[in-house]
Design an enzyme around this catalytic site. Structure first.
Site, mmCIF file in Angstrom:
data_model
loop_
_atom_site.group_PDB
_atom_site.id
_atom_site.type_symbol
_atom_site.label_atom_id
_atom_site.label_comp_id
_atom_site.label_asym_id
_atom_site.label_seq_id
_atom_site.Cartn_x
_atom_site.Cartn_y
_atom_site.Cartn_z
ATOM 1 N N GLY A 42 51.676 40.390 40.471
ATOM 2 C CA GLY A 42 50.389 41.060 40.616
ATOM 3 C C GLY A 42 50.145 42.089 39.529
ATOM 4 O O GLY A 42 50.774 42.058 38.484
ATOM 5 N N LEU A 57 47.577 42.091 37.729
ATOM 6 C CA LEU A 57 47.304 41.131 36.657
ATOM 7 C C LEU A 57 46.513 41.775 35.521
ATOM 8 O O LEU A 57 45.699 42.676 35.741
ATOM 9 C CB LEU A 57 46.537 39.921 37.214
ATOM 10 C CG LEU A 57 47.223 39.142 38.341
ATOM 11 C CD1 LEU A 57 46.434 37.863 38.651
ATOM 12 C CD2 LEU A 57 48.663 38.790 38.034
ATOM 13 N N GLY A 64 47.443 39.465 29.780
ATOM 14 C CA GLY A 64 48.666 38.684 29.531
ATOM 15 C C GLY A 64 48.785 37.582 30.568
ATOM 16 O O GLY A 64 49.065 36.415 30.243
ATOM 17 N N HIS A 65 48.555 37.934 31.840
ATOM 18 C CA HIS A 65 48.601 36.919 32.901
ATOM 19 C C HIS A 65 47.468 35.899 32.720
ATOM 20 O O HIS A 65 47.652 34.703 32.955
ATOM 21 C CB HIS A 65 48.472 37.566 34.278
ATOM 22 C CG HIS A 65 49.599 38.491 34.627
ATOM 23 N ND1 HIS A 65 49.466 39.856 34.636
ATOM 24 C CD2 HIS A 65 50.874 38.240 34.965
ATOM 25 C CE1 HIS A 65 50.623 40.405 34.978
ATOM 26 N NE2 HIS A 65 51.488 39.451 35.178
ATOM 27 N N GLY A 95 55.847 34.376 30.501
ATOM 28 C CA GLY A 95 55.566 35.057 29.231
ATOM 29 C C GLY A 95 56.838 35.286 28.415
ATOM 30 O O GLY A 95 57.907 35.557 28.963
ATOM 31 N N GLN A 117 64.455 36.955 30.623
ATOM 32 C CA GLN A 117 64.069 36.291 31.878
ATOM 33 C C GLN A 117 63.680 34.840 31.611
ATOM 34 O O GLN A 117 64.126 33.920 32.306
ATOM 35 C CB GLN A 117 62.904 37.059 32.510
ATOM 36 C CG GLN A 117 62.173 36.282 33.587
ATOM 37 C CD GLN A 117 61.097 37.102 34.279
ATOM 38 O OE1 GLN A 117 61.399 37.974 35.058
ATOM 39 N NE2 GLN A 117 59.828 36.814 34.017
ATOM 40 N N SER A 163 52.214 45.359 33.178
ATOM 41 C CA SER A 163 51.670 46.041 34.355
ATOM 42 C C SER A 163 52.099 47.510 34.377
ATOM 43 O O SER A 163 51.471 48.343 35.017
ATOM 44 C CB SER A 163 52.167 45.351 35.622
ATOM 45 O OG SER A 163 51.865 43.989 35.557
#
Ligand code: PAF
Length: 264
Positions: free
Chosen positions: A23, A25, A28-29, A138, A144, A173
């Protein structure tokens, strides 16, 4: 856009491209959602703040929550389904944690023990429930992304380039919590300075020099790694990437950039 009541509804709608998020957002999202549309007309976005990946309870409590805005942004970016699962839906019983192994213990893993185990556990669970054909993550969270690509699954994991604001700050975020975003630009300056050097030792040196020049920045790590194994890169390695983590105004930020040995 459908707001899904449960995962069964999502899995019923055919081969989808999936964008898991926590969330808050931002653009980028939106770029991940747009990328997902290149793979499928069915794009599922999940919003779930995964408690398992927060080793610091204060960080979890302060994580921004903007559900109304998220719904709006996901729909505008082209999501066809949005899913906001509860903790009970994701973790109905005892949690079988997935280990991120040795790669989970270096760089981000040093200061955040167990973080990547939490990430892999939730991503695996989300994959089980959503059953996507593709999933988009991303490059900003490069460690990750690498760990998820290495995780055993039938899902095709696709990386998508980092989106930056006009000044070069990687969208995150966490940025809303930086009191003076100008202080954070040192990270971008350091990455660009390193990228423009042909020699890897010079690249490491300028990166450290630029970071040290900003008093508001406290370094966690800055290194140029071999992308394939995260070892310290050598001059002749094919795919090298600079990775940086540190603190600005009490907020921890990470960023990275592929190194092109001075080529424009
Ligand atoms: O990158 C994130 O937002 C999270 O780590 C992810 C992949 C959604 C898992 O909770």
């Amino acid at each position: 856009m459908k707001i899904a009541v449960n995962a069964k509804e999502l899995a019923a709608d055919g081969a989808c491209a999936f964008v898991p998020t926590m969330g808050a957002l931002h653009e980028g999202h939106a770029s991940l959602i747009k990328k997902a549309r290149e793979f499928s007309d069915t794009v599922v976005v999940s919003v779930f703040i995964n408690p398992l990946q927060f080793e610091n309870k204060d960080d979890l409590a302060k994580y921004p929550r903007t559900p109304e805005f998220d719904i709006e942004l996901a729909a505008q970016a082209g999501a066809t389904h949005l899913w906001l699962p509860t903790v009970e839906e994701i973790y109905p019983g005892e949690v079988q944690k997935i280990s991120a192994g040795a790669l989970g213990d270096i760089y981000e893993g040093v200061k955040r023990p167990g973080h990547f185990d939490g990430v892999l556990t939730v991503v695996n669970r989300l994959f089980e429930l959503v059953k996507p054909k593709w999933a988009i993550f991303g490059e900003k969270d490069f460690q990750q992304l690498t760990l998820i690509k290495n995780m055993k699954s039938d899902v095709q994991v696709i990386g998508s380039p980092t989106i930056r604001n006009a000044d070069g700050l990687a969208l995150s975020s966490r940025n809303v919590r930086i009191s003076d975003p100008k202080d954070a630009l040192v990270i971008y300056r350091a990455l660009m300075a390193a990228r423009n050097e042909k020699n890897i030792d010079d690249a490491r040196r300028v990166m450290q020099e630029v970071l040290a020049s900003e008093k508001a920045f406290t370094l966690d790590y800055a290194e140029i790694i071999n992308e394939s194994n995260f070892e310290k890169a050598s001059q002749n390695d094919e795919s090298k990437r600079a990775i940086i983590a540190g603190w600005v105004n009490g907020i921890r930020l990470i960023d990275n950039m592929p190194m092109n040995g001075g080529a424009q």
